[in-house]
Design an enzyme around this catalytic site. Structure first.
Site, PDB file in Angstrom:
ATOM      1  CE1 TYR A 222      45.802  46.789  32.007  1.00 29.34           C
ATOM      2  CE2 TYR A 222      48.089  46.127  31.654  1.00 29.34           C
ATOM      3  CZ  TYR A 222      46.855  45.947  32.272  1.00 29.34           C
ATOM      4  OH  TYR A 222      46.674  44.909  33.140  1.00 29.34           O
TER       5      TYR A 222
ATOM      6  CD  GLN B 221      36.272  40.009  40.314  1.00 32.88           C
ATOM      7  OE1 GLN B 221      37.239  39.260  40.167  1.00 32.88           O
ATOM      8  NE2 GLN B 221      35.033  39.576  40.229  1.00 32.88           N
ATOM      9  CG  ASN B 222      34.421  44.491  35.165  1.00 31.89           C
ATOM     10  OD1 ASN B 222      35.013  43.415  35.291  1.00 31.89           O
ATOM     11  ND2 ASN B 222      33.138  44.569  34.882  1.00 31.89           N
TER      12      ASN B 222
ATOM     13  CG  HIS C 228      40.994  43.591  40.287  1.00 27.75           C
ATOM     14  ND1 HIS C 228      40.429  42.516  39.646  1.00 27.75           N
ATOM     15  CD2 HIS C 228      41.371  43.144  41.507  1.00 27.75           C
ATOM     16  CE1 HIS C 228      40.463  41.451  40.464  1.00 27.75           C
ATOM     17  NE2 HIS C 228      41.020  41.821  41.599  1.00 27.75           N
TER      18      HIS C 228
ATOM     19  CB  CYS D 119      54.543  58.538  39.055  1.00 28.19           C
ATOM     20  SG  CYS D 119      56.295  58.865  38.818  1.00 28.19           S
TER      21      CYS D 119
ATOM     22  CB  CYS E 264      56.833  61.109  42.512  1.00 28.88           C
ATOM     23  SG  CYS E 264      55.435  61.403  41.405  1.00 28.88           S
TER      24      CYS E 264
ATOM     25  CB  CYS F 176      58.287  63.542  38.634  1.00 32.26           C
ATOM     26  SG  CYS F 176      58.463  61.782  38.953  1.00 32.26           S
TER      27      CYS F 176
ATOM     28  N   GLY G   4      28.589  37.855  36.378  1.00 36.98           N
ATOM     29  CA  GLY G   4      29.568  37.774  35.298  1.00 36.98           C
ATOM     30  C   GLY G   4      31.015  37.697  35.739  1.00 36.98           C
TER      31      GLY G   4
END
Ligand code: BJW
Ligand code: ZN
Length: 271
Positions: A71, A109-110, A127, A135, A138, A181, A218
């Site tokens: 990612y 969807q991108n 998406h 997180c 939390c 947290c 697309g």
């Protein structure tokens, strides 16, 4: 039997000129025009994995470092990319039609936020977005465009199959800064096996029910439930116009089909 989709631009333009509520469903092919790899092409592989191997909650719990590297790679690519002629034509269309009291909604969807950066206002990201984090402890969702998202990912995420995995200790991956947290963050995207956000889905349903023209641009239309959006509109007898580089399939629910790179077809169709 359903007639074959038509490829008559003048006829499409006639339908388009009368439409008051247009839903534009988009997929990775739109961002391919900005240089981003699509998911199901050979170029869509990262190291030795396919999206299906990485975009799952199981992959993240097994190897959060690897999934974060993936990612991170995506975020950096998307940050460097510019909205394409397609993103821009869709955004301009929305602004122009709004002046005339007509509505355009982008159902994408991108996860790269390129529609937003092009200036589209009415967007439903089904998406999620790679520029939001969630997180695991939390549940806090935050917008995050930092590059890199954390120091340990600096220079990581190379897509070359020979690149060694970074094996970043989980404590050095992106962590929650909400009131001490410190929970592990994940990208706020929808992975395989996860349900789509019900609030977003409710809005999508409303748009699909209200639209009087639907564009499908697309996308391979293989990932559910998004793959059902256009067929759902078509089943009401509302015209669907598909724009894709691949040839039209015999099972296409579309009324119109325009084969070719959408950077060529969409600006003409929406001019
Ligand atoms: C061009 C172009 C150019 C290129 N011009 N065109 C049966 C029924 C219901 C569900 C399932 C089912 N069987 C299996 C499922 C579960 C699964 C699923 O659908 N699997 C299928 C693969 C079969 N679905 C889910 O898990 C979904 N959740 C769900 O259903 O919950 C309920 C449930 C749970 C468990 C079991 C059963 C039900 C969630 C799906 C989440 C998908 N997430 C991803 C990753 C997002 C994060 C990220 O961005 O990393 O979303 S996967 C990936 O695919 C990404 C994309 O948004 C999505 C769609 O891809 P897209 O956009 O179509 O891209 P490509 O690459 O496939 O296609 C590009 C197209 O563009 C091609 O057609 C090219 O020809 C074209 N193109 N260049 C024009 N220049
Ligand atoms: Zn937290």
């Amino acid at each position: 039997v359903k007639p074959q989709p038509k490829s008559d631009l003048a006829e499409f333009r006639e339908v388009f000129s009368k439409a008051k509520h247009i839903a534009i469903i988009t997929g990775a092919g739109v961002s391919a025009e900005s240089g981003l790899p699509t998911f199901r092409a050979a170029s869509g592989h990262w190291r030795k994995w396919k999206t299906q191997d990485l975009a799952t909650p199981q992959a993240f719990s097994r190897n959060s470092s690897l999934v974060w590297e993936f990612y991170h790679y995506w975020r950096e690519l998307a940050l460097k990319a510019k909205p394409s002629a397609v993103h821009l034509a869709i955004a301009e269309c929305e602004a122009r039609l709004r002046q005339q009291g007509r509505a355009v909604v982008v159902i994408t969807q991108n996860t790269d936020e390129l529609h937003r950066r092009a200036g589209s206002k009415h967007i439903l990201e089904v998406h999620g977005s790679v520029f939001r984090t969630r997180c695991l402890s939390c549940g806090d969702v935050d917008v995050n465009h930092n590059s890199p998202i954390c120091a340990a990912l600096e220079g990581k995420g190379d897509s070359d199959p020979n690149c060694p995995d970074a094996d970043i200790p989980v404590g050095n991956l992106p962590r929650c800064d909400e009131g001490g947290c410190d929970g592990l963050l994940r990208p706020d995207v929808i992975w395989f096996g996860e349900t789509l956000d019900s609030h977003v889905l409710t809005k999508v349903e409303k748009e699909l029910d209200a639209c009087d023209l639907c564009l499908l641009v697309g996308t391979a239309s293989v990932v559910f439930p998004a793959a059902m959006f256009a067929p759902q509109v078509a089943s009401r007898g509302v015209p669907v116009a598909e724009f894709n580089i691949r040839p039209c399939s015999s099972t296409s629910p579309s009324t119109f089909y325009f084969q070719g790179p959408c950077a060529e077809t969409i600006p003409l169709a929406l001019a």
